[in-house]
Scaffold this active site. Structure first.
Site, short mmCIF file in Angstrom:
data_model
loop_
_atom_site.label_atom_id
_atom_site.label_comp_id
_atom_site.label_asym_id
_atom_site.label_seq_id
_atom_site.Cartn_x
_atom_site.Cartn_y
_atom_site.Cartn_z
N SER A 124 0.83 -1.20 0.00
CA SER A 124 0.00 0.00 0.00
C SER A 124 0.87 1.26 0.00
CB SER A 124 -0.87 -0.02 1.26
OG SER A 124 -1.48 1.22 1.48
N TYR A 149 -2.38 -1.13 10.88
CA TYR A 149 -2.56 -1.71 9.54
C TYR A 149 -1.36 -1.37 8.65
CZ TYR A 149 -3.86 -1.98 4.66
OH TYR A 149 -3.83 -2.23 3.32
N LYS A 153 1.78 -3.76 6.71
CA LYS A 153 2.22 -3.75 5.30
C LYS A 153 3.72 -3.49 5.25
CE LYS A 153 -1.56 -4.69 3.40
NZ LYS A 153 -1.72 -6.00 2.78
P1 NAD Z 1 -10.86 -7.38 1.11
O1 NAD Z 1 -11.09 -7.38 2.58
O2 NAD Z 1 -12.01 -7.21 0.22
O3 NAD Z 1 -10.08 -8.71 0.67
C1 NAD Z 1 -9.22 -9.40 1.55
C2 NAD Z 1 -9.64 -10.86 1.53
O4 NAD Z 1 -8.79 -11.61 2.38
C3 NAD Z 1 -11.06 -11.07 2.03
O5 NAD Z 1 -11.77 -11.87 1.10
C4 NAD Z 1 -10.88 -11.80 3.35
O6 NAD Z 1 -11.96 -12.67 3.62
C5 NAD Z 1 -9.57 -12.53 3.11
N1 NAD Z 1 -8.80 -12.88 4.30
C6 NAD Z 1 -8.38 -12.07 5.31
N2 NAD Z 1 -7.66 -12.78 6.19
C7 NAD Z 1 -7.59 -14.06 5.73
C8 NAD Z 1 -6.98 -15.24 6.18
N3 NAD Z 1 -6.29 -15.28 7.33
N4 NAD Z 1 -7.11 -16.37 5.45
C9 NAD Z 1 -7.83 -16.35 4.29
N5 NAD Z 1 -8.44 -15.26 3.81
C10 NAD Z 1 -8.31 -14.12 4.53
O7 NAD Z 1 -9.75 -6.26 0.80
P2 NAD Z 1 -9.21 -5.72 -0.58
O8 NAD Z 1 -9.58 -4.29 -0.66
O9 NAD Z 1 -9.57 -6.63 -1.67
O10 NAD Z 1 -7.66 -5.77 -0.29
C11 NAD Z 1 -6.84 -6.85 -0.72
C12 NAD Z 1 -5.42 -6.60 -0.23
O11 NAD Z 1 -4.97 -5.36 -0.75
C13 NAD Z 1 -5.30 -6.50 1.28
O12 NAD Z 1 -4.10 -7.11 1.68
C14 NAD Z 1 -5.24 -5.02 1.53
O13 NAD Z 1 -4.54 -4.70 2.70
C15 NAD Z 1 -4.49 -4.54 0.30
N6 NAD Z 1 -4.74 -3.14 -0.03
C16 NAD Z 1 -6.02 -2.70 -0.19
C17 NAD Z 1 -6.27 -1.36 -0.49
C18 NAD Z 1 -7.67 -0.85 -0.60
O14 NAD Z 1 -7.85 0.37 -0.50
N7 NAD Z 1 -8.67 -1.68 -0.84
C19 NAD Z 1 -5.19 -0.49 -0.67
C20 NAD Z 1 -3.88 -0.97 -0.52
C21 NAD Z 1 -3.67 -2.30 -0.20
C1 WQD Z 2 -9.87 9.30 0.76
C2 WQD Z 2 -10.15 10.78 1.02
C3 WQD Z 2 -10.52 11.33 3.34
C4 WQD Z 2 -14.26 9.14 3.80
C5 WQD Z 2 -7.09 4.39 2.82
C6 WQD Z 2 -6.04 3.76 3.69
C7 WQD Z 2 -4.87 3.33 2.85
C8 WQD Z 2 -5.33 2.47 1.66
C9 WQD Z 2 -6.43 3.10 0.90
C10 WQD Z 2 -5.18 0.17 2.25
C11 WQD Z 2 -9.44 11.32 2.25
C12 WQD Z 2 -11.75 11.59 2.50
C13 WQD Z 2 -13.10 9.69 3.28
C14 WQD Z 2 -15.32 10.01 4.16
C15 WQD Z 2 -14.01 11.88 3.42
N1 WQD Z 2 -5.85 1.22 2.10
N2 WQD Z 2 -12.99 11.02 3.10
N3 WQD Z 2 -15.15 11.34 3.95
O1 WQD Z 2 -7.40 7.41 3.62
O2 WQD Z 2 -6.54 7.83 1.27
O3 WQD Z 2 -6.53 5.55 2.19
O4 WQD Z 2 -7.49 3.48 1.78
O5 WQD Z 2 -4.00 0.03 2.17
O6 WQD Z 2 -4.00 2.65 3.69
O7 WQD Z 2 -5.63 4.69 4.67
O8 WQD Z 2 -8.68 6.56 1.58
O9 WQD Z 2 -11.02 6.47 0.90
O10 WQD Z 2 -10.49 6.57 3.37
O11 WQD Z 2 -10.11 8.58 1.96
O12 WQD Z 2 -13.92 13.10 3.26
O13 WQD Z 2 -16.37 9.57 4.67
O14 WQD Z 2 -11.55 10.95 1.27
O15 WQD Z 2 -10.32 12.32 4.28
O16 WQD Z 2 -9.05 12.62 1.97
P1 WQD Z 2 -7.25 6.97 2.23
P2 WQD Z 2 -10.15 6.98 1.98
#
Ligand code: NAD
Ligand code: WQD
Length: 370
Positions: A124, A149, A153
């Site tokens: 991330s 969190y 990562k």
């Molecule tokens: P998500 O929660 O939709 O998907 C994660 C999946 O992992 C889920 O289906 C959950 O059931 C499964 N899971 C969790 N722990 C598990 C375990 N111990 N064994 C088996 N399955 C397990 O989230 P996502 O948005 O699809 O994110 C996927 C990956 O990308 C995550 O590692 C997340 O941290 C990373 N990521 C997400 C974002 C975002 O904004 N969505 C941004 C950066 C990184």
């Molecule tokens: C985006 C913008 C908020 C909600 C997060 C995690 C990051 C990554 C991606 C996993 C910001 C604003 C949000 C609301 C708002 N995840 N906001 N009202 O914070 O950039 O990133 O998701 O790795 O680790 O921190 O994403 O979608 O929460 O926010 O005004 O109800 O929207 O302040 O500026 P963020 P977000």
């Protein structure tokens, strides 16, 4: 190529499954459904007309993962499984460290025992911390994370990088001594691709799969979508007094299908496929490489609200509230490395993002539940 997606029933995993199948690769999924359901995979099969090998299991359960990996012997593992809610991680750090770190360690142990050497990891942009100035390049220092969190990562990146380095040294040593690897030794150097996602949003254009957060959404786009569909009254904009053109924070919102296609490129790259610019074609990676997956173009919160209003045909109600603790003002990628090395770049803009998010939300107002 045979791929195994941990957490493949989740938001990004299910979209990546579609992109992998569309690209002609095989897909197996392991998920314990802690934040998803098997319905997402049924829909992946519907979209693609192809089968997914689906396993319900906890990725931290080593005996079970050994069984699954032995049965599948994937060319590449893509490790999505993890807990991802920033606020929840502050309240439940032990659960976050246990789940996120344990899944990665278990995978590494299984891979070493089975001679599997290729892994792509979901990291991330949060690892850049608060002190770097966007656009973030991959060699910007990893910063101080603002929540557990983010630290998971940061730590998983480090664990994978250290393991890759040690595996290469171990293989060299064994080779020099004319020995073959034992059970706890690497048979070939580990290859790791760390993908640092910016803000994944949107949905597959079919409207059959999308983001389905449980409870009140933490993230901007699912919150806007739920206001637009009438599940919530209004959005609270977290602060309009930042030093940006409209006073709201700016982010690099990337369409989840662009992100999914980035995983296809990364997995192909790890197995030796190279863009024309690179010379050493056909050679497995062996080591660690990191790529930003972002668009390189930032949008403010109010720009996203306006774009969604255009997509759904009515204004999205919002009120301006206080800043959210831990938010950085600006975050966006330098996306050049992925373009040059993987031959990948995002092609969908915010209007497509909002159109597809609305298509998913309006056809599935309560997510996969109906
Ligand atoms: P998500 O929660 O939709 O998907 C994660 C999946 O992992 C889920 O289906 C959950 O059931 C499964 N899971 C969790 N722990 C598990 C375990 N111990 N064994 C088996 N399955 C397990 O989230 P996502 O948005 O699809 O994110 C996927 C990956 O990308 C995550 O590692 C997340 O941290 C990373 N990521 C997400 C974002 C975002 O904004 N969505 C941004 C950066 C990184
Ligand atoms: C985006 C913008 C908020 C909600 C997060 C995690 C990051 C990554 C991606 C996993 C910001 C604003 C949000 C609301 C708002 N995840 N906001 N009202 O914070 O950039 O990133 O998701 O790795 O680790 O921190 O994403 O979608 O929460 O926010 O005004 O109800 O929207 O302040 O500026 P963020 P977000």
């Amino acid at each position: 190529m045979k791929t195994l997606l941990t957490g493949g029933a989740g938001y990004i995993g299910s979209h990546t499954a579609v992109a992998m199948l569309d690209a002609g690769h095989e897909v197996a999924v392991v998920d314990n459904y802690v934040n998803s359901s098997a319905e997402a995979i049924a829909r992946v099969e519907k979209i693609t007309g192809k089968k997914v090998a689906l396993y319900e299991a906890d990725v931290a359960d080593k005996p079970r993962m050994m069984e699954i990996l032995k049965a599948e012997m994937p060319d590449c593992i893509i490790h999505f499984a993890g807990l991802k809610a920033v606020g929840e991680s502050v309240a439940m750090p032990v659960e976050y460290y246990r789940n996120n770190i344990d899944t990665t360690l278990t995978l590494l142990e299984c891979m070493r025992e089975l001679g599997l050497t290729n892994i792509v990891f979901s990291s991330s942009a949060t690892v850049y911390g608060e002190d770097n100035v966007p656009p973030f390049t991959e060699d910007a220092p990893k910063g101080m994370c603002t929540n557990p969190y983010g630290w998971t990562k940061w730590m998983q990146e480090q664990m994978l990088t250290d393991a890759a380095k040690a595996s290469a040294a171990e293989c060299e040593k064994l080779k020099a001594a004319g020995k073959t690897a034992g059970k706890d030794e690497w048979k070939s150097p580990l290859s790791v691709v760390l993908l640092r996602y910016f803000n994944p949003v949107g949905a597959h254009e079919s409207g059959l799969i999308g983001e389905d957060p449980q409870g009140i959404p933490n993230n901007l786009m699912p919150f806007i979508s739920q206001v637009a569909v009438g599940r919530r009254d209004h959005l609270t904009v977290f602060g309009d007094d930042y030093d940006t053109p409209d006073g709201t924070c700016r982010r690099d919102y990337i369409h989840v299908m662009d992100l999914a296609e980035g995983h296809v490129k990364a997995a192909e790259y790890i197995l030796g496929k190279r863009s024309e610019a690179e010379e050493e074609s056909g050679k497995p990676l062996g080591g660690t490489e990191v790529f930003n997956l972002g668009t390189g173009s930032p949008y403010s919160v109010l720009e996203m609200v306006a774009a969604f209003g255009r997509a759904c045909g009515h204004a999205v109600a919002y009120e301006v509230g206080a800043r959210r603790a831990g938010d950085v003002q600006d975050s966006w990628a330098d996306a050049e490395k992925a373009r040059a090395v993987l031959g990948w770049q995002a092609s969908r803009g915010i209007d497509e993002i909002c159109r597809d998010a609305w298509n998913w939300q309006s056809h599935n107002p309560h997510g996969y539940k109906e």
